[in-house]
Design an enzyme around this catalytic site. Sequence first.
Site, short mmCIF file in Angstrom:
data_model
loop_
_atom_site.label_atom_id
_atom_site.label_comp_id
_atom_site.label_asym_id
_atom_site.label_seq_id
_atom_site.Cartn_x
_atom_site.Cartn_y
_atom_site.Cartn_z
N ARG A 155 0.86 -1.18 0.00
CA ARG A 155 0.00 0.00 0.00
C ARG A 155 0.90 1.23 0.00
NH1 ARG A 155 -3.32 -2.58 -1.86
NH2 ARG A 155 -5.40 -3.09 -1.15
N GLU B 206 -3.09 7.33 -4.89
CA GLU B 206 -3.15 6.80 -6.25
C GLU B 206 -4.58 6.54 -6.74
OE1 GLU B 206 -1.24 2.96 -5.51
OE2 GLU B 206 -3.20 2.00 -5.60
N HIS C 65 -0.43 -0.29 -10.06
CA HIS C 65 -1.13 -1.17 -9.11
C HIS C 65 -1.72 -2.40 -9.83
CE1 HIS C 65 -2.96 -1.23 -4.85
NE2 HIS C 65 -2.92 -2.46 -5.34
P1 NAD Z 1 -1.46 -10.74 4.99
O1 NAD Z 1 -2.40 -10.21 6.03
O2 NAD Z 1 -1.59 -12.16 4.56
O3 NAD Z 1 0.05 -10.54 5.50
C1 NAD Z 1 0.50 -9.34 6.08
C2 NAD Z 1 1.67 -9.68 6.99
O4 NAD Z 1 2.22 -8.46 7.48
C3 NAD Z 1 1.25 -10.53 8.21
O5 NAD Z 1 2.08 -11.66 8.31
C4 NAD Z 1 1.47 -9.58 9.38
O6 NAD Z 1 1.87 -10.25 10.57
C5 NAD Z 1 2.58 -8.69 8.84
N1 NAD Z 1 2.74 -7.42 9.53
C6 NAD Z 1 1.77 -6.61 10.04
N2 NAD Z 1 2.36 -5.51 10.61
C7 NAD Z 1 3.70 -5.65 10.40
C8 NAD Z 1 4.83 -4.84 10.72
N3 NAD Z 1 4.72 -3.65 11.36
N4 NAD Z 1 6.06 -5.28 10.37
C9 NAD Z 1 6.21 -6.46 9.72
N5 NAD Z 1 5.17 -7.27 9.39
C10 NAD Z 1 3.95 -6.85 9.73
O7 NAD Z 1 -1.58 -9.74 3.76
P2 NAD Z 1 -1.29 -10.08 2.22
O8 NAD Z 1 -2.51 -10.64 1.60
O9 NAD Z 1 -0.01 -10.80 2.12
O10 NAD Z 1 -1.15 -8.58 1.63
C11 NAD Z 1 0.03 -7.83 1.90
C12 NAD Z 1 -0.12 -6.43 1.30
O11 NAD Z 1 -0.27 -6.52 -0.14
C13 NAD Z 1 -1.33 -5.64 1.79
O12 NAD Z 1 -0.93 -4.30 2.00
C14 NAD Z 1 -2.30 -5.70 0.62
O13 NAD Z 1 -3.16 -4.59 0.62
C15 NAD Z 1 -1.32 -5.64 -0.54
N6 NAD Z 1 -1.85 -6.13 -1.82
C16 NAD Z 1 -1.38 -5.54 -2.96
C17 NAD Z 1 -1.84 -5.97 -4.21
C18 NAD Z 1 -1.33 -5.33 -5.48
O14 NAD Z 1 -2.00 -5.45 -6.51
N7 NAD Z 1 -0.17 -4.69 -5.48
C19 NAD Z 1 -2.78 -7.00 -4.27
C20 NAD Z 1 -3.21 -7.62 -3.10
C21 NAD Z 1 -2.73 -7.17 -1.86
#
Ligand code: NAD
Length: 334
Positions: free
Chosen positions: A236, A265, A297
């Site tokens: 994000r 964005e 994105h």
């Molecule tokens: P998820 O919830 O499966 O994993 C997130 C991880 O981050 C968890 O393991 C959590 O413990 C960890 N975390 C939380 N706070 C933290 C911190 N301060 N330091 C380190 N680790 C921390 O989420 P996900 O499905 O893997 O998604 C991850 C990111 O990708 C999200 O921000 C989501 O919005 C984004 N995303 C982007 C796209 C894209 O098109 N670019 C698509 C889907 C998701």
Amino acid sequence: MTKLLLFNVLDDEIGVIDQWLAKNPTVQIDTNRVTLTAETVDLAQGYDGIVLQQDNLIDDPVIYQKLHEFGIKQISLRTTGYETVDLKAAAANDLVVTNVPAYSPRSVSELVLAHTMWLLRHLNVAAKRESQNDFTWENLQAREIHELTVGIIGAGKIGSEVARIFKALGSHVIVSDPVHRPELNSVVTYVDQETVFKEADIITMHTPLLDSTYHVVNEAAFQMMKPTAIFINASRGAVVDTPALLSALKTGEIAAAGIDTIENEADIFSKDFSQSKQPNEWLQELLSLDNATVSPHIGFYTDIAVKNMVEISLADALTVIAGKHSAHEISTEE
Ligand code: NAD
């Protein structure tokens, strides 16, 4: 016959919907290209359920009241994020909200690999030179991915896949995440965040946007990174302080950045500004730099992900309409 209305359907979803309908002949699906608003909600009258994908907030209480009046029992989202929905208004009108918690973690991880390799092999510089018919080799010597340390901040669904990809390529993978996953024990070494910033050659962000992760990559973080570091953000935009990123790229505090998401964005990515001024000045500045790559994105945007978004949301809609519980119901306690 169960009748579903899908709002805001994109061209690439149509084929998946048609394939799904061939396997579900007792369901009728109609589609449109509009977002659900107080002005468009009447389109849902006569349907058993609705399925949505949209960035706009569904914040007018009239929308929820009308859906209830039309006898609709659910709002099934084709997205992971559900911040567009007023969960309390939905619950007050007996509407069950479902999302697609993971449509393809692999989709985002492969884009991270693409940004990394593009920057690591200086293809951004080569492409720019080639556009001027300059095919020289100066400064194009690269490091190889298996000699590098990849640092992941947040190894949940997506970060875990990123870890597996880079491990398979021979990189040393370090992770900072308060949650340690036993299934990653043979893949990664868990370290603290500062160690990732200081030791990784590639640093890639995969946390959700939370109060605790807002601008977690800031001026101090960039100062800790190696001048040869490549920074990737496909999570994000606001986990990164964008002016600090721009400054780190311009002063050489880091070598390069691959960006799939940037602050503010929402009104820009997926839109065409070829005939008008693109209003995000941070993005303009990023695009002007030789050592940054930007994708709009599209981390999630693959064939498998689109198929899963459509199929999972349709299955959720039918489950709720049938009076059963979906595993993807969003709690109204949030
Ligand atoms: P998820 O919830 O499966 O994993 C997130 C991880 O981050 C968890 O393991 C959590 O413990 C960890 N975390 C939380 N706070 C933290 C911190 N301060 N330091 C380190 N680790 C921390 O989420 P996900 O499905 O893997 O998604 C991850 C990111 O990708 C999200 O921000 C989501 O919005 C984004 N995303 C982007 C796209 C894209 O098109 N670019 C698509 C889907 C998701």
